[in-house]
Design an enzyme around this catalytic site. Structure first.
Site, PDB file in Angstrom:
ATOM      1  N   LYS A   1     -48.316   5.447 -32.532  1.00  0.00           N
ATOM      2  CA  LYS A   1     -48.918   5.772 -31.243  1.00  0.00           C
ATOM      3  C   LYS A   1     -49.108   7.283 -31.168  1.00  0.00           C
ATOM      4  O   LYS A   1     -48.154   8.049 -31.249  1.00  0.00           O
ATOM      5  CB  LYS A   1     -48.018   5.286 -30.105  1.00  0.00           C
TER       6      LYS A   1
ATOM      7  N   LYS B   1     -52.360   2.750 -32.039  1.00  0.00           N
ATOM      8  CA  LYS B   1     -52.910   3.082 -30.727  1.00  0.00           C
ATOM      9  C   LYS B   1     -53.202   4.562 -30.636  1.00  0.00           C
ATOM     10  O   LYS B   1     -52.347   5.347 -31.024  1.00  0.00           O
ATOM     11  CB  LYS B   1     -51.875   2.678 -29.667  1.00  0.00           C
TER      12      LYS B   1
HETATM   13  C1  PBG Z   1     -46.648   3.901 -21.707  1.00  0.00           C
HETATM   14  C2  PBG Z   1     -48.006   3.528 -22.128  1.00  0.00           C
HETATM   15  C3  PBG Z   1     -49.192   4.291 -22.115  1.00  0.00           C
HETATM   16  C4  PBG Z   1     -50.218   3.435 -22.508  1.00  0.00           C
HETATM   17  C5  PBG Z   1     -49.633   2.207 -22.772  1.00  0.00           C
HETATM   18  N1  PBG Z   1     -48.274   2.289 -22.561  1.00  0.00           N
HETATM   19  C6  PBG Z   1     -49.459   5.657 -21.667  1.00  0.00           C
HETATM   20  C7  PBG Z   1     -48.889   6.832 -22.329  1.00  0.00           C
HETATM   21  O1  PBG Z   1     -48.266   6.773 -23.369  1.00  0.00           O
HETATM   22  O2  PBG Z   1     -49.051   7.883 -21.723  1.00  0.00           O
HETATM   23  C8  PBG Z   1     -51.684   3.788 -22.594  1.00  0.00           C
HETATM   24  C9  PBG Z   1     -52.634   2.660 -22.469  1.00  0.00           C
HETATM   25  C10 PBG Z   1     -54.043   3.040 -22.219  1.00  0.00           C
HETATM   26  O3  PBG Z   1     -54.443   4.219 -22.181  1.00  0.00           O
HETATM   27  O4  PBG Z   1     -54.821   2.097 -22.036  1.00  0.00           O
HETATM   28  N2  PBG Z   1     -46.000   4.865 -22.429  1.00  0.00           N
END
Ligand code: PBG
Length: 305
Positions: free
Chosen positions: A176, A229
């Site tokens: 991520k 992601k």
């Molecule tokens: C929580 C989380 C996030 C997303 C999914 N789970 C945001 C982040 O890490 O700031 C992002 C999902 C999206 O942008 O559609 N940590």
């Protein structure tokens, strides 16, 4: 017959945002067509998702109150816990995955426990474990830790085991990246960090080999499904992870990727439907088995028609 890649509603997961209250259905301004919904309303959305042939949802919670420790994340009567029970009751066949993270529940908006102005990795693990167990206890079918703390898959795996939930799979947000494409989501989940950013725990977009390391660690710790992601700007990472590991691979087609196409479509600058299908197809072609996408319902309608 000779087409190499095909999309089906089967491979989609649709994210849903549950909030407190009754009769609430509030559109997220930067994500047209996506809503924050109270438990009574979200049940109807869950039914609609299932009726379109989409097998799973990913639940996010916007709690009534936030505090330093994000206690509402592991409250048995929290919004997500209530929503899981209501949805499993109304549509038992729909597979319910929950996002396990602290940022939606903490007053500072960070994904973990804060000490000396930064997230303390190891102290966060206990909170994430409590949250995952409380989701499982409410009836979640799978948990998906998205915080990017080191060691959290192992911590959650053993906590689930201890509490009698060893058969609950873990889909880990393994690679991520610290991405600008999460912008609209932070409005949706009301989880913008109040200071600093997430670069001490999310990955540098410049790094690809590091993704292999992150994925390998999560698999070693007991992940059942791994995730890359965002998706669109990271198709090379999806492809590399797919060819390097034998586990099912999910890609998260994130909020910013959705909003770009929606906005350009609304302006008449792009053919929204075609751009959506082309983007989803490219994520599948890169190697994703599962696509988590806010386009799931729109794309399922195209595929079903
Ligand atoms: C929580 C989380 C996030 C997303 C999914 N789970 C945001 C982040 O890490 O700031 C992002 C999902 C999206 O942008 O559609 N940590």
């Amino acid at each position: 017959m000779i087409r190499e890649t095909c999309l089906s509603p089967d491979c989609f997961v649709y994210p849903l945002f549950v909030t407190s209250g009754k009769g609430v259905k509030k559109e997220i301004s930067s994500m047209p067509g996506c809503y924050q919904e109270s438990v009574d309303v979200i049940v109807g959305s869950a039914k609609e998702v299932y009726s379109l042939g989409i097998p799973a949802i990913l639940l996010f919670g916007i709690p009534e109150t936030k505090d330093e420790l994000g206690t509402s994340a592991y409250d048995e009567k929290g919004v997500v816990q209530d929503a899981i029970r209501a949805i499993k009751d109304a549509v038992p066949e729909l597979y319910v995955i929950t996002d396990v993270c602290m940022c939606e529940y903490t007053s500072h908006g960070h994904c973990g426990f804060i000490e000396n102005g930064d997230v303390d990795n190891d102290k966060t693990l206990a909170l994430l474990s409590l949250e995952a167990v409380s989701h499982a206890r409410a009836g979640a079918d799978m948990v998906a830790p998205s915080d990017m703390m080191d060691g959290r898959v192992a911590a959650i795996r053993s906590a689930l085991g201890r509490e009698g939930f060893s058969s609950i799979p873990i889909m880990s947000y393994a690679a991520k990246y610290a991405s600008a494409f999460y912008g609209p989501f932070r409005e949706a989940a009301e989880s913008t960090p109040q200071f600093g950013d997430r670069r001490t725990y999310q990955m540098d977009p410049a790094n690809k080999r590091e993704a292999l390391k992150e994925v390998a660690l999560d698999i070693e710790e007991g992940a059942d499904i791994i995730m890359v992601k965002p998706a669109l700007a990271y198709l090379d990472v999806i492809s590399l992870v797919k060819s390097s590991f034998a586990l099912p691979l999910a890609a998260y087609n994130v909020s910013g990727e959705y909003s770009m196409i929606k906005a350009a479509g609304q302006m008449g600058w792009i053919d929204e439907k075609r751009a959506m299908m082309e983007m989803l197809l490219s994520i599948k072609r890169a190697g994703a088995d599962i696509i988590i996408t806010y386009f799931a319902k729109d794309a399922a309608r195209v595929l079903n028609s």
